[in-house]
Design a protein around this motif. Structure first.
Motif: not given
Length: 996
Positions: A20-22, A26-28, A35-36, A94-97
Motif C-alpha cells: 500500500r502507498f499514497t 490518495k491511497a493506492f 516501482t512507484l 508498503d507504506g510509501l508516501v
C-alpha cells in the motif's frame, strides 16, 4: 490484482504480494517489485508533476533512470524527506508516501500554469535579456522572486536522521551494466579467476531484457538466462555482484564512484542498514555495458501525460504486467516501436494505429504488426496531440503536408531511435566518434576501458553477447587472469532484436509556432534551439547554455541528439561538425548524504589534537581552530578576559619563561646521499656547507618567485635534514618536494618522510628557559659555547629520545624540545613542574603571535599573500648570493618583481599608542582624496603589546622601506587613524636577549 490496468498473466511480479502507498494523500495498492511509476500506472494515474518553467502537466516518459518528468518527493516521516526522486526508479514498499512537486494548490489545478500563457516572455535566454532595467528592480524584485520560484522540489528543513556507509574496493575487471552484454563479459572474466565486480542500477539484472518478451538465449527466455547468469556470478568467490548500484562518475586512473541504494527500497530498513553506500572503486580494466536510451519524437504538445517512450510501455507490460492504456497509438521512426505495439496487442490492448515517419518501412516486425491487424500509416507524422491532463487523441498528417486525421487514443508511444549511452565513457575523457549509422559511439579511449553492446552502437542481442564475452576474456587476460574457461553463450535471435533497433532518425516534426519539446526537464522546445542559432550561437556548448538543453539532472539523456540535429539543420552543417556537449558527473543525481557520508557533526572535518591537548584542556585553555588542529589560544585565569590573559602570558615569557605547544608545525625528514643537493634546489639558502648539528632558517619559493613557505631546518648528519614548515604548509610542502623529486630531480638519491605526527614539540622560551630544561636533559651540553643559538643536538630528556633545537620565535633565549609523540604530555608535565619553580607560564597562539610580531618575525600566509618575494619581506639575507639555481630563481628576476614601488613589509606605529589597527585595514597617503582612493597597502598583523606599552603592526606598503618616518593613514568607517612607518622590530632591536 491491484489496479485496473494490471494485466493478468503478464509481467514477472507476484500479484499476491501487495504493497500500500499514497500519492498526494490518495491511497493506492501496488505489487512488491513495482516501482512507484508502475504502481501508479497500474492504477491509471498518468499525471504526476508539473514542468519546471511553464508548469505544464507532465506524466511518465520512461521506465528508467533517464526519466525527466516524474520527479516526486518521498517522505518516510517529518525528517526523512527526499525531493526530486525519479518515480521510475523508486521501488515500492508498503507504506510509501509520495507527493508531486512544483504545483499549487494542487496537481490538477496549478496556478503556476499561467506561465504557459506567458511563455513568449520565457523564451530561450530570457534571463540574459530581460529584467535588467532598472537595476534596482532586479535586486529588489525580479531576482528574489525568480529564485523563490526556481527548482522543483523543496529541500528538507531538518537534519537527516539516516546514516550512510562508505567502501573502497579494487578489482581486476569492473563491469558497469548488467544487461546481456555486461553479464556475458562478467561471466567470461570471472571464469578465469580474475577479481570481478559487476554493478547495475536496477533492482534486478537483465538490462533491456526487462522489456523483452521474445529474446532467446540457449533455448531459455532471455530474462531467465540473465537471472541464471547472476546466480552463477553470486556463487563465485572472486565476484561481487551489486544491484541497485549506479556508477555516477568515471574519474582518472580507472577510479569509479558508485552509489548503492541499500535501504531506500525497504519499508523498515532498521538502524543497522545504511540508507545508501558510497563505493569508491579502482579497477585494472573497466567494461562499459551501459546500454542505449530511446529517443522521443518531437511534435506539438509531445509532453502530455500518456505520451511516453515505446520501450517504457514494453517494460511496464512485460516486466510489471501493466498496460499504459486501453487504446494506444504509436509514433515511430524505427522498428523497435513495432515490438511494443505487437506485445500490447497480444496482451489485449487495442492499438489504434502505428504512425511511421519512414516511407514504406519493411521487415519482420512490420509484417507481424500488419498480420495482427494493426493499422499502419507510413510516411506520416503526428503533428499534435489532444487532451489537457491526459492525451486523448493524435492528429496525423503526411510528413510533406496534406490533410489531417485525428485518431482517438489514451496513450501514445513514440520512438525516434536509440542513442548509445556514452556518458561514463565521456566522463573518462574518451572522445566519441560519429559512425556510419549516424550515432555518437565511443571512439578514442583515454583510459583502460572498453564499451560493449548497445552503448558501443552494437545492434542485436547476439552481437552484444558476443562482444561482451570477448571483452570479458580480453579484460581478464590483460588483468592477469588465466585462459578463459567460460562457455560462450549460444544465442537464438528473437525477431524483436532485428537490425534497425538502434535507428537514428531525429523525428522532429513541424515546430515553428508550437511547443514541441526537446528537453522535458528544462522546458526546452525545438523553437528554442532554432532561436539560439538565429541569435548567434554557433557552438553546441553555447546553445546548451543559452537554452539549458541537456543541463541539470537530465545531462542530455533524452534531449541531446534532438538538440544537435535541430542546431545542425539550422547551421546547415552535418551533426559531427556541430559536436557533442560534455557529459558531466554525476550520471544521475547523488544525495548529499551519500557524498558527505560519515563526515557529519563532529566528523564533518577531522579534528586533530596534539599530544598535550588533554593537559591544556584541564588547565582551562581556550582553543582555536587552525586548519584541522585544535590549538590552545590562551590560558585565562580567574577574572581574566582574553586580553588580560594574553598580556600576562607575553610579559611572563619576557621576564622568566613560557611553555608553548608547537607540535602542529610540519616536520619532514630529507635523507640520502644527495640530501644537501636536494635542499640547495628547493630552498633559496645554501645548505652544502651547513655543519651537522647546526640550523638555518630557510625560504621555499614557487616557480614564480613568490614565497611559498618557510621554517627552520636542522642538519642532523651529512645525509639527514630535519625540516620544519608552517602548520598550514605541512602537506603542501611535502607534496611540492615529492613533485620535484619525482619529476624534475629524479637523478637525486633522496628519500622524503613526513614526521609531523611522530614528534611532539614543546617550545620553552624566555630568560629562564635553559634553567628549566637543563635538569631534565641527558647527554647534551647545554652551555652557550656547546649549544649556541641555531643549533640542534640529539640526546634524551626525561629518559626519552629528543631532538633539542636551540632556536627562538620570540627573540629571547629559546629551545624547542622534540620528543616522540607518545611521550609528549609526560615530558610537558615534567617541564611544567620545573617551570613552576621559576614562575613560568603556559602561553597560547595569541601570545605567540604578539611575541613574534614584537621582533618582526613574519608568518607566511598572514604577512604574505602569495605575491610577496623575499626582498618584499626584507629577507634578502636568506637568499644565497652565489647560488646558480633553485626553484623560483628565474621568477625572482622578472622585471615586475624587481621594479621600484613594490609593496614591502614594514612596521606601523599608531600616533595614538592605545589604538589597535584592524588586520586587513587599507592604507592611504591622503585621506581626503576622492573615492575611489588609491590604496598603498594593507595591515597584515596588528596587536596590543604589553611589553612595548603600545599597539604594534606589520603592513605591506608600496615602497614601504623608502617611507620610513612618513605619516600614512588608515581610513575606517568612523575615523581616520594616523600611523608612522617604522622598522619591523619593536622590542630588543639589537637582539641581545637571544643569549640573555
Amino acid at each position: 490484482m491491484s489496479g485496473a490496468f494490471r494485466i493478468s498473466n503478464a509481467g514477472r511480479l507476484t500479484p499476491a504480494k501487495t504493497a500500500r502507498f499514497t500519492f498526494d494523500g490518495k491511497a493506492f495498492t501496488g505489487v512488491e517489485g513495482d516501482t512507484l511509476a508502475s504502481a501508479l500506472l497500474a492504477n491509471g494515474v498518468h499525471l504526476v508533476g508539473r514542468s519546471f518553467k511553464y508548469h505544464r502537466p507532465r506524466g511518465f516518459l520512461s521506465a528508467g533512470a533517464e526519466e525527466p518528468n516524474a520527479l516526486v518527493e518521498i517522505a518516510r516521516d517529518g525528517a526523512r524527506k527526499t525531493p526530486n526522486v525519479r518515480a521510475t526508479v523508486q521501488e515500492l514498499y508498503d507504506g510509501l508516501v509520495a507527493k508531486s512537486q512544483n504545483r499549487w494548490p494542487s496537481l490538477s489545478f496549478d496556478v503556476g500554469a499561467v506561465n504557459n500563457l506567458a511563455s513568449p516572455m520565457f523564451s530561450a535566454g530570457f534571463y540574459y535579456k530581460t529584467f535588467m532595467w532598472p537595476k534596482s528592480a532586479w535586486k529588489n524584485f525580479y531576482e528574489p522572486n525568480i529564485r523563490s520560484a526556481a527548482g522543483l522540489g523543496v529541500a528538507p528543513d531538518q537534519p537527516d536522521p539516516d546514516h550512510y556507509a562508505s567502501r573502497f574496493a579494487h578489482c581486476d575487471v569492473l563491469v558497469l551494466g548488467g544487461g546481456a552484454a555486461g553479464l556475458a563479459a562478467a561471466l567470461a572474466a570471472a571464469e578465469t579467476g580474475a577479481r570481478v565486480i559487476v554493478a547495475d542500477e536496477q533492482a534486478e539484472f537483465g538490462g533491456a531484457l526487462r522489456f523483452e518478451s521474445g529474446a532467446r538465449i540457449e533455448g531459455q527466455a532471455g530474462w531467465a538466462w540473465a537471472q541464471g547468469a547472476v546466480a552463477r556470478l553470486k556463487a563465485m568467490d572472486n565476484v561481487r555482484v551489486l544491484s541497485r548500484t549506479t556508477a555516477f562518475g568515471y574519474y582518472a586512473q580507472n577510479f569509479v564512484g558508485l552509489v548503492e541504494r541499500a535501504g531506500d527500497h525497504l519499508a523498515n530498513p532498521g538502524h543497522d542498514l545504511p540508507r545508501e553506500r558510497l563505493w569508491q572503486m579502482r579497477a585494472k580494466r573497466v567494461v562499459l555495458a551501459t546500454g542505449a536510451i530511446e529517443r522521443h519524437m518531437v511534435f506539438a504538445d509531445n509532453d502530455r501525460p500518456g505520451v511516453m517512450l515505446a520501450s517504457a510501455a514494453r517494460t511496464y507490460l512485460n516486466h510489471y504486467g501493466v498496460a499504459v492504456g486501453r487504446n494506444v497509438g504509436v509514433y515511430t521512426a524505427n522498428d523497435s516501436a513495432y515490438a511494443a505495439a505487437i506485445d500490447l496487442k497480444k496482451a489485449g490492448v487495442n492499438v489504434a494505429a502505428i504512425v511511421d515517419l519512414r516511407d514504406n518501412p519493411s521487415g519482420a516486425l512490420i509484417d507481424q504488426a500488419r498480420a495482427a491487424g494493426i493499422e499502419i500509416h507510413d510516411g506520416r507524422a503526428v503533428v499534435r496531440v489532444g487532451g489537457k491532463l491526459r492525451v486523448s487523441s493524435m492528429t496525423v498528417q503526411p510528413k510533406n503536408g496534406g490533410g489531417e486525421r485525428a485518431i482517438a487514443i489514451d496513450a501514445l508511444l513514440m520512438s525516434a531511435g536509440w542513442t548509445p549511452s556514452v556518458h561514463l565513457f565521456s566522463q573518462s575523457r574518451g572522445k566519441v566518434a560519429f559512425n556510419e549509422d549516424k550515432r555518437f559511439v565511443p571512439g578514442t579511449y583515454a583510459q583502460d576501458c572498453v564499451s560493449v553492446g548497445a552503448c558501443n552502437g552494437t545492434d542485436g542481442l547476439a552481437a552484444s553477447v558476443d562482444e561482451g564475452y570477448a571483452a570479458g576474456v580480453k579484460a581478464a587476460k590483460e588483468a592477469g587472469g588465466k585462459a578463459a574457461k567460460a562457455a560462450k553463450p549460444k544465442v537464438e535471435v528473437g525477431e524483436t532484436w532485428s537490425r534497425g533497433m538502434l535507428g537514428s532518425a531525429p523525428g522532429a516534426g513541424p515546430d515553428t509556432t508550437v511547443k514541441a519539446f526537446v528537453d522535458f526537464q528544462n522546458d526546452v522546445t525545438a523553437k528554442d534551439i532554432r532561436q539560439a542559432v538565429r541569435e548567434g550561437m554557433r557552438s553546441i556548448e553555447h546553445v546548451k547554455r543559452f537554452t539549458t538543453n541537456g543541463m541539470a539532472t537530465d545531462q542530455g539523456k533524452t534531449s541531446n541528439m534532438h538538440g544537435l540535429a535541430i542546431a545542425a539543420d539550422m547551421l546547415g552543417k552535418p551533426i559531427p561538425e556541430v559536436g557533442l556537449t560534455t557529459f558531466r558527473a554525476p550520471y544521475t543525481p547523488v544525495t548529499f548524504g551519500a557524498i558527505v557520508n560519515h563526515a557529519r557533526g563532529p566528523l564533518f572535518d577531522p579534528t586533530r589534537r596534539t599530544p598535550m591537548h588533554g593537559w591544556a584542556e584541564k588547565h582551562g585553555a581556550v582553543f582555536e581552530d587552525v586548519g584541522q588542529w585544535k590549538r590552545a589560544w590562551y590560558f585565562p585565569r580567574a577574572g581574566e578576559d582574553m586580553h588580560a590573559a594574553v598580556d600576562r602570558e607575553c610579559v611572563t615569557v619576557r621576564k622568566t619563561a613560557g611553555l608553548f605547544d608547537a607540535s602542529t608545525l610540519g616536520k619532514i625528514e630529507v635523507v640520502g646521499p644527495d640530501a644537501a643537493k636536494f635542499m640547495e634546489l628547493l630552498y633559496t639558502n645554501p645548505w652544502e656547507k651547513l655543519e651537522p648539528g647546526r640550523c638555518r632558517y630557510g625560504i621555499m619559493l614557487r616557480e614564480d618567485g613568490f614565497i611559498y613557505d618557510d621554517g627552520v631546518v636542522g642538519r642532523l648528519a651529512p645525509d639527514r635534514f630535519h625540516v620544519t614548515t608552517t602548520t598550514g604548509g605541512a602537506a603542501r610542502v611535502m607534496n611540492m618536494m615529492e613533485d620535484y623529486l619525482q619529476t624534475e630531480f629524479p637523478h637525486l638519491n633522496v628519500w622524503l618522510t613526513s614526521i609531523s605526527e611522530q614528534w611532539a614539540v614543546i617550545a620553552v622560551q624566555g630568560p629562564k628557559s635553559r634553567d628549566i630544561i637543563a635538569p631534565l636533559v641527558e647527554g647534551i651540553d647545554m652551555s652557550d659555547e656547546a649549544l649556541p643559538h641555531m643549533s640542534v643536538r640529539e640526546g634524551k630528556i626525561c629518559g626519552v629520545p629528543t631532538r633539542l633545537f636551540r632556536m627562538s620565535f620570540t627573540g629571547d633565549r629559546g629551545f624547542e624540545v622534540n620528543v616522540p609523540a607518545d611521550y609528549g604530555q609526560a615530558v610537558w608535565e615534567a617541564l611544567w613542574a620545573e617551570g613552576q619553580k621559576h614562575g613560568a607560564s603556559a602561553y597560547g597562539t595569541e601570545a605567540m603571535h604578539v611575541l613574534r610580531a614584537e621582533k618582526g618575525y613574519i608568518i607566511v600566509g598572514q604577512d604574505t599573500d602569495g605575491t610577496v618575494t623575499p626582498n618584499d619581506a626584507g629577507l634578502d639575507w636568506a637568499v644565497g648570493k652565489k647560488k646558480a639555481d633553485f626553484v623560483g630563481i628565474r621568477g625572482m628576476m622578472r622585471p615586475d618583481l624587481v621594479a621600484k614601488g613594490r609593496k614591502q613589509l614594514v612596521g606601523l606605529k599608531t600616533k595614538d599608542p592605545k589604538v589597535v589597527l584592524e588586520e586587513g585595514a587599507q592604507i592611504v597617503d591622503n585621506p581626503n582624496q576622492p573615492v575611489p582612493m588609491k590604496m598603498l597597502g594593507h595591515v597584515t598583523s596588528s596587536y596590543w603589546s604589553q611589553n612595548c606599552g603600545r599597539s604594534i603592526a606589520l603592513a605591506l606598503v608600496a615602497g614601504g622601506r623608502d617611507r620610513m618616518g612618513e605619516t600614512l593613514y588608515v581610513p575606517m568607517p568612523d575615523r581616520v587613524i594616523e600611523v608612522e612607518v617604522t622598522g619591523m622590530v619593536f622590542f630588543d632591536e639589537k637582539g641581545e636577549r637571544l643569549n640573555g
